[in-house]
Scaffold this active site. Structure first.
Site, mmCIF file in Angstrom:
data_model
loop_
_atom_site.group_PDB
_atom_site.id
_atom_site.type_symbol
_atom_site.label_atom_id
_atom_site.label_comp_id
_atom_site.label_asym_id
_atom_site.label_seq_id
_atom_site.Cartn_x
_atom_site.Cartn_y
_atom_site.Cartn_z
ATOM 1 N N ARG A 62 5.553 2.292 11.614
ATOM 2 C CA ARG A 62 5.315 3.648 10.698
ATOM 3 C C ARG A 62 4.920 5.545 11.544
ATOM 4 N NH1 ARG A 62 6.024 0.302 6.979
ATOM 5 N NH2 ARG A 62 4.683 0.421 5.450
ATOM 6 N N SER A 74 1.295 2.505 0.109
ATOM 7 C CA SER A 74 0.129 2.291 1.304
ATOM 8 C C SER A 74 -0.702 3.582 1.732
ATOM 9 C CB SER A 74 0.288 1.709 2.151
ATOM 10 O OG SER A 74 0.745 0.729 1.940
ATOM 11 N N GLU A 98 -2.597 6.397 6.702
ATOM 12 C CA GLU A 98 -0.938 6.440 6.498
ATOM 13 C C GLU A 98 0.053 7.882 6.384
ATOM 14 O OE1 GLU A 98 2.911 5.300 4.518
ATOM 15 O OE2 GLU A 98 1.721 2.984 4.917
HETATM 16 N N1 EPU Z 1 -3.997 -8.261 0.216
HETATM 17 C C1 EPU Z 1 -5.475 -8.704 0.213
HETATM 18 N N2 EPU Z 1 -5.484 -8.100 -0.918
HETATM 19 C C2 EPU Z 1 -5.027 -7.546 -1.737
HETATM 20 C C3 EPU Z 1 -3.258 -6.821 -1.512
HETATM 21 C C4 EPU Z 1 -2.509 -7.623 0.252
HETATM 22 O O1 EPU Z 1 -6.415 -9.515 0.279
HETATM 23 O O2 EPU Z 1 -5.302 -6.551 -2.884
HETATM 24 C C5 EPU Z 1 -3.406 -9.511 1.093
HETATM 25 C C6 EPU Z 1 -2.856 -10.735 1.057
HETATM 26 O O3 EPU Z 1 -2.728 -11.660 1.757
HETATM 27 C C7 EPU Z 1 -1.340 -9.987 1.331
HETATM 28 C C8 EPU Z 1 -1.735 -8.817 2.352
HETATM 29 O O4 EPU Z 1 -2.973 -8.421 2.229
HETATM 30 O O5 EPU Z 1 -0.614 -11.375 2.245
HETATM 31 C C9 EPU Z 1 -0.379 -8.494 2.805
HETATM 32 O O6 EPU Z 1 0.107 -7.464 1.323
HETATM 33 P P1 EPU Z 1 1.582 -6.735 1.387
HETATM 34 O O7 EPU Z 1 2.310 -7.869 1.440
HETATM 35 O O8 EPU Z 1 0.941 -6.385 -0.095
HETATM 36 O O9 EPU Z 1 2.200 -5.630 2.245
HETATM 37 P P2 EPU Z 1 0.704 -4.341 3.378
HETATM 38 O O10 EPU Z 1 0.335 -5.557 4.567
HETATM 39 O O11 EPU Z 1 -0.574 -4.799 2.476
HETATM 40 C C10 EPU Z 1 2.647 -3.549 4.344
HETATM 41 C C11 EPU Z 1 3.115 -2.331 3.819
HETATM 42 C C12 EPU Z 1 4.058 -1.428 2.394
HETATM 43 C C13 EPU Z 1 5.138 -2.518 2.400
HETATM 44 C C14 EPU Z 1 4.841 -4.101 2.386
HETATM 45 C C15 EPU Z 1 5.299 -5.071 2.232
HETATM 46 C C16 EPU Z 1 1.772 -0.495 5.425
HETATM 47 C C17 EPU Z 1 1.010 -0.445 5.437
HETATM 48 N N3 EPU Z 1 1.803 -1.010 4.117
HETATM 49 O O12 EPU Z 1 1.807 -3.876 2.891
HETATM 50 O O13 EPU Z 1 4.200 -0.277 2.509
HETATM 51 O O14 EPU Z 1 5.595 -2.553 1.231
HETATM 52 O O15 EPU Z 1 3.768 -4.378 3.201
HETATM 53 O O16 EPU Z 1 6.028 -5.099 3.461
HETATM 54 O O17 EPU Z 1 2.396 -1.021 6.107
HETATM 55 C C18 EPU Z 1 3.932 1.972 2.740
HETATM 56 O O18 EPU Z 1 3.974 2.472 3.582
HETATM 57 O O19 EPU Z 1 3.705 2.956 1.300
HETATM 58 C C19 EPU Z 1 4.048 0.684 1.770
HETATM 59 C C20 EPU Z 1 3.634 -0.197 0.048
#
Ligand code: EPU
Length: 339
Positions: free
Chosen positions: A165, A239, A335
């Site tokens: 990012r 995010s 972010e």
């Molecule tokens: N999780 C929780 N609680 C929640 C949601 C998720 O505990 O409410 C845990 C779960 O264990 C899950 C892990 O967090 O496995 C990761 O969640 P997710 O796959 O939804 O991904 P993220 O790390 O929360 C990142 C990006 C997103 C992108 C997704 C998918 C960042 C800051 N965000 O989210 O990007 O869509 O991965 O690749 O890196 C954005 O930048 O606006 C965005 C949505």
């Protein structure tokens, strides 16, 4: 000459939809518009801000200067080989429409980045990423208009200093350039990225045996729609925080108190911790604070439920940061770009 308009409401120009105003605003359709505006007194006397579709920006305050809405259009094939196709795309094009265009022409590489809100010009600034793919993997070069000098400068991959990012446009070049076009190098023969989380599961549910870039895009769209709120219905900017990266020592210490902590391995033995998990552990998932709150299906997303202000959103973000710091000794960084 693009028209400079006074006192423009920004409510419909950023996806958090908070009330804020720009002292001046103008729409740019090409480099010529930038050159013309640069000669104006308003440009010379005021702070400048470039805005795409405002899907990663929160206006906490009015903007006291000139906002330029980047609407530069165009998709052009600039080079082709047996393996690749190079597309030069106007920075004001909608990102998801570009993804769909590529899918319909069978140009592979950005299907995992389906449905990310925003414009093409904003994509390299924060090196957008999702489901195991980051923009930098298909990035060739971009052209950026230097606001101070009025010169158009080319940045190749190494000039951009991409990170998680992050790019030079969030670092040493912040607020100095307006990106006018971005060239992507797409693949004629796809390499599928199916290893991230749910993609394979969703393809199975969809009954897909042989994946294609279209079916991967459809799977990504399904996952996003099931977790991430549509900004038109529930104003948000995806995010809100970046996923923090912590040291091995810090991680091992946390592991003793939180044996089920989620993480992704990073280089140098560092660990990236999903901020959503940290926020959820602090009890914030689905919680409201007045007119704003935390999304019930994704704790990393803050929602402006009912015409809340930028300050209310920032106060909620600060409360979350304080709780995560206290419980895990981890600092969360936004972010979203807060103005
Ligand atoms: N999780 C929780 N609680 C929640 C949601 C998720 O505990 O409410 C845990 C779960 O264990 C899950 C892990 O967090 O496995 C990761 O969640 P997710 O796959 O939804 O991904 P993220 O790390 O929360 C990142 C990006 C997103 C992108 C997704 C998918 C960042 C800051 N965000 O989210 O990007 O869509 O991965 O690749 O890196 C954005 O930048 O606006 C965005 C949505």
């Amino acid at each position: 000459m693009p028209q400079i308009i006074d006192n423009v409401s920004l409510r419909d120009h950023h996806t958090f939809a908070t009330e804020a105003a720009a002292r001046y605003a103008a729409t740019i359709l090409g480099v010529e518009d930038l050159l013309t505006l640069r000669a104006s007194q308003v440009w010379q006397d005021n702070p400048l801000l470039i805005l795409g579709s405002g899907s990663n920006t929160l206006f906490q305050n009015d903007f006291p200067g000139l906002i330029l809405f980047n609407r530069i259009q165009g998709i052009e094939i600039v080079k082709e080989s047996s393996e690749h196709i190079w597309l030069k795309v106007g920075a004001g094009e909608n990102w998801h429409e570009l993804v769909q265009y590529c899918i319909s022409h069978e140009y592979a590489g950005i299907e995992n980045l389906s449905l990310i809100p925003g414009t093409v010009g904003a994509a390299p600034i924060q090196n957008i990423g999702a489901y195991g793919v980051e923009l930098e993997s298909v990035f060739e070069e971009l052209t950026a208009f230097e606001l101070k000098s009025g010169k158009s400068i080319r940045f190749d991959h190494s000039d951009c200093n991409f990170g998680y990012r992050f790019s030079i446009f969030k670092g040493e070049c912040i607020n100095q350039f307006c990106i006018t076009d971005v060239t992507l190098r797409l693949n004629k023969h796809p390499t599928f990225h199916l290893d991230y989380g749910q993609i394979q599961d969703v393809l199975n549910e969809m009954g897909v045996i042989t994946p294609s870039i279209r079916s991967i895009s459809e799977a990504v769209i399904k996952i996003r729609q099931s977790k991430l709120p549509d900004p038109i219905q529930l104003p948000n900017a995806g995010s809100f925080f970046k996923n923090p990266v912590i040291s091995k020592e810090h991680f091992e210490k946390l592991l003793t108190s939180f044996p089920n902590i989620k993480y992704y391995p990073e280089k140098n033995n560092m660990k990236k911790i999903p901020a959503a998990w940290l926020i959820e552990q602090c009890g914030w998932r689905g919680k409201r604070s007045g007119r704003v709150g935390v999304h019930e299906k994704q704790a990393l997303v803050i929602i402006n439920y009912d015409h809340g202000s930028g300050s209310e959103i920032c106060n909620l973000a600060k409360a979350i940061q304080a709780d995560v710091k206290q419980k895990f000794d981890i600092e969360l960084f936004p972010e979203v770009c807060i103005l």
